[in-house]
Design an enzyme around this catalytic site. Structure first.
Site, mmCIF file in Angstrom:
data_model
loop_
_atom_site.group_PDB
_atom_site.id
_atom_site.type_symbol
_atom_site.label_atom_id
_atom_site.label_comp_id
_atom_site.label_asym_id
_atom_site.label_seq_id
_atom_site.Cartn_x
_atom_site.Cartn_y
_atom_site.Cartn_z
ATOM 1 N NE ARG A 47 3.700 31.313 -59.135
ATOM 2 C CZ ARG A 47 2.543 31.037 -59.758
ATOM 3 N NH1 ARG A 47 1.435 30.859 -59.088
ATOM 4 N NH2 ARG A 47 2.509 30.921 -61.074
ATOM 5 C CB ILE A 74 0.596 27.285 -58.231
ATOM 6 C CG1 ILE A 74 0.014 26.535 -59.439
ATOM 7 C CG2 ILE A 74 1.542 26.382 -57.437
ATOM 8 C CD1 ILE A 74 1.040 26.216 -60.520
ATOM 9 C CG LEU A 75 -2.248 28.424 -52.883
ATOM 10 C CD1 LEU A 75 -3.298 27.606 -52.133
ATOM 11 C CD2 LEU A 75 -2.352 29.904 -52.525
ATOM 12 C CG HIS A 91 -7.918 18.143 -59.554
ATOM 13 N ND1 HIS A 91 -7.310 19.267 -60.081
ATOM 14 C CD2 HIS A 91 -7.691 17.137 -60.428
ATOM 15 C CE1 HIS A 91 -6.726 18.932 -61.228
ATOM 16 N NE2 HIS A 91 -6.946 17.652 -61.461
HETATM 17 N N1 NHR Z 1 -1.328 24.942 -54.534
HETATM 18 C C1 NHR Z 1 -0.630 23.925 -54.017
HETATM 19 N N2 NHR Z 1 0.562 24.210 -53.461
HETATM 20 N N3 NHR Z 1 -1.055 22.646 -54.039
HETATM 21 C C2 NHR Z 1 -2.222 22.345 -54.619
HETATM 22 O O1 NHR Z 1 -2.627 21.083 -54.602
HETATM 23 C C3 NHR Z 1 -3.023 23.374 -55.196
HETATM 24 C C4 NHR Z 1 -2.524 24.692 -55.134
HETATM 25 C C5 NHR Z 1 -3.249 25.740 -55.717
HETATM 26 C C6 NHR Z 1 -4.441 25.490 -56.364
HETATM 27 C C7 NHR Z 1 -6.144 23.900 -57.298
HETATM 28 C C8 NHR Z 1 -5.714 23.170 -58.625
HETATM 29 C C9 NHR Z 1 -6.929 22.558 -59.291
HETATM 30 O O2 NHR Z 1 -7.654 21.795 -58.637
HETATM 31 C C10 NHR Z 1 -4.914 24.179 -56.477
HETATM 32 C C11 NHR Z 1 -4.231 23.123 -55.871
HETATM 33 C C12 NHR Z 1 -4.168 26.128 -60.447
HETATM 34 C C13 NHR Z 1 -3.268 25.520 -61.294
HETATM 35 C C14 NHR Z 1 -2.375 26.340 -62.200
HETATM 36 O O3 NHR Z 1 -1.677 25.799 -63.036
HETATM 37 C C15 NHR Z 1 -3.200 24.132 -61.271
HETATM 38 C C16 NHR Z 1 -4.007 23.386 -60.422
HETATM 39 C C17 NHR Z 1 -4.893 24.013 -59.553
HETATM 40 C C18 NHR Z 1 -4.978 25.386 -59.588
HETATM 41 N N4 NHR Z 1 -2.354 27.705 -62.011
HETATM 42 C C19 NHR Z 1 -1.562 28.645 -62.815
HETATM 43 C C20 NHR Z 1 -0.538 29.384 -61.929
HETATM 44 O O4 NHR Z 1 0.501 29.772 -62.512
HETATM 45 C C21 NHR Z 1 -2.449 29.704 -63.426
HETATM 46 C C22 NHR Z 1 -3.451 29.101 -64.343
HETATM 47 C C23 NHR Z 1 -4.594 30.072 -64.740
HETATM 48 O O5 NHR Z 1 -4.677 31.183 -64.188
HETATM 49 O O6 NHR Z 1 -5.413 29.675 -65.586
HETATM 50 O O7 NHR Z 1 -0.765 29.623 -60.733
HETATM 51 O O8 NHR Z 1 -7.177 22.744 -60.486
#
Ligand code: NHR
Length: 199
Positions: A47, A74-75, A91
């Protein structure tokens, strides 16, 4: 993303960047002459490496604001810190309810009568950043994930342009304590009810 391009914001969209080479938004942007870039998370072992490449792509365009729209990775805290107060997300729930994925399914399972969407600053803790604006919609008898998602999406297309306009005008900021300050916003004082109360 298309709704934001159409909104006529007082901003230049300096780039549309996706981690998914097949994202429809890339083609939409390119068709409008907006620069695009792909930073494929699958090409990065960690990541941290993905986020470093993503930051490089963003900074190459000298972006003032980073606007997540359907961004699903996720960042890391380092990445989020780099854009503190300058990165927002929409969201599809009334946060702090229903963080994470499948929010409409979560809302239906919980049996809530009101659902909605939230624009928030992005902070390291997923879906926990401070709220800028929210919109509520009723959950109606017979709703499915799809019908509820469509109702929420209509509101997403209203509140995200509004929040970005305020950001562009420097009317919304996140203070040192992580609180949102909004200047001169119209305050709605009527209660939202679903079902409506009897006459
Ligand atoms: N990163 C941080 N640090 N903080 C937030 O508030 C973030 C973020 C990255 C993205 C968008 C969020 C949404 O509005 C977002 C907010 C991805 C996931 C997730 O579980 C959850 C919430 C959001 C975005 N991602 C998985 C992962 O492992 C992959 C899921 C997939 O590919 O379907 O990164 O929804």
């Amino acid at each position: 993303m298309e709704a934001l391009l159409k909104a006529g914001l007082p901003a230049r969209i300096c780039a549309v960047i996706s981690n998914d080479p097949a994202a429809k938004g890339l083609a939409t942007a390119a068709a409008q002459g907006i620069p695009t870039a792909v930073v494929d998370h699958k090409a990065h072992a960690t990541r941290e490496a993905f986020d470093a490449a993503l930051a490089q792509a963003i900074d190459a365009h000298r972006a003032d604001l980073v606007v997540l729209a359907g961004f699903m990775r996720i960042l890391t805290a380092d990445f989020v810190g780099r854009y503190r107060g300058r990165m927002v997300n929409i969201h599809p729930s009334l946060l702090p309810s229903f963080t994470g994925l499948h929010t409409h399914r979560q809302a239906l399972a919980a049996g809530v009568r009101i659902h909605g969407c939230t624009v928030h600053f992005v902070t390291p803790q997923l879906d926990h950043g401070p709220v800028i604006i929210q919109a509520a919609v009723p959950v109606l008898p017979g709703d499915t994930e799809e019908t509820l998602a469509a109702r929420v999406l209509g509101e997403e297309h209203r509140i995200y342009p509004q929040a970005l306009r305020w950001l562009c005008e420097d009317r919304v900021t996140m203070d040192a304590g992580g609180r949102v300050i909004i200047r001169d916003a119209v305050q709605a004082s009527g209660a939202l009810r679903s079902p409506a109360t009897d006459a």
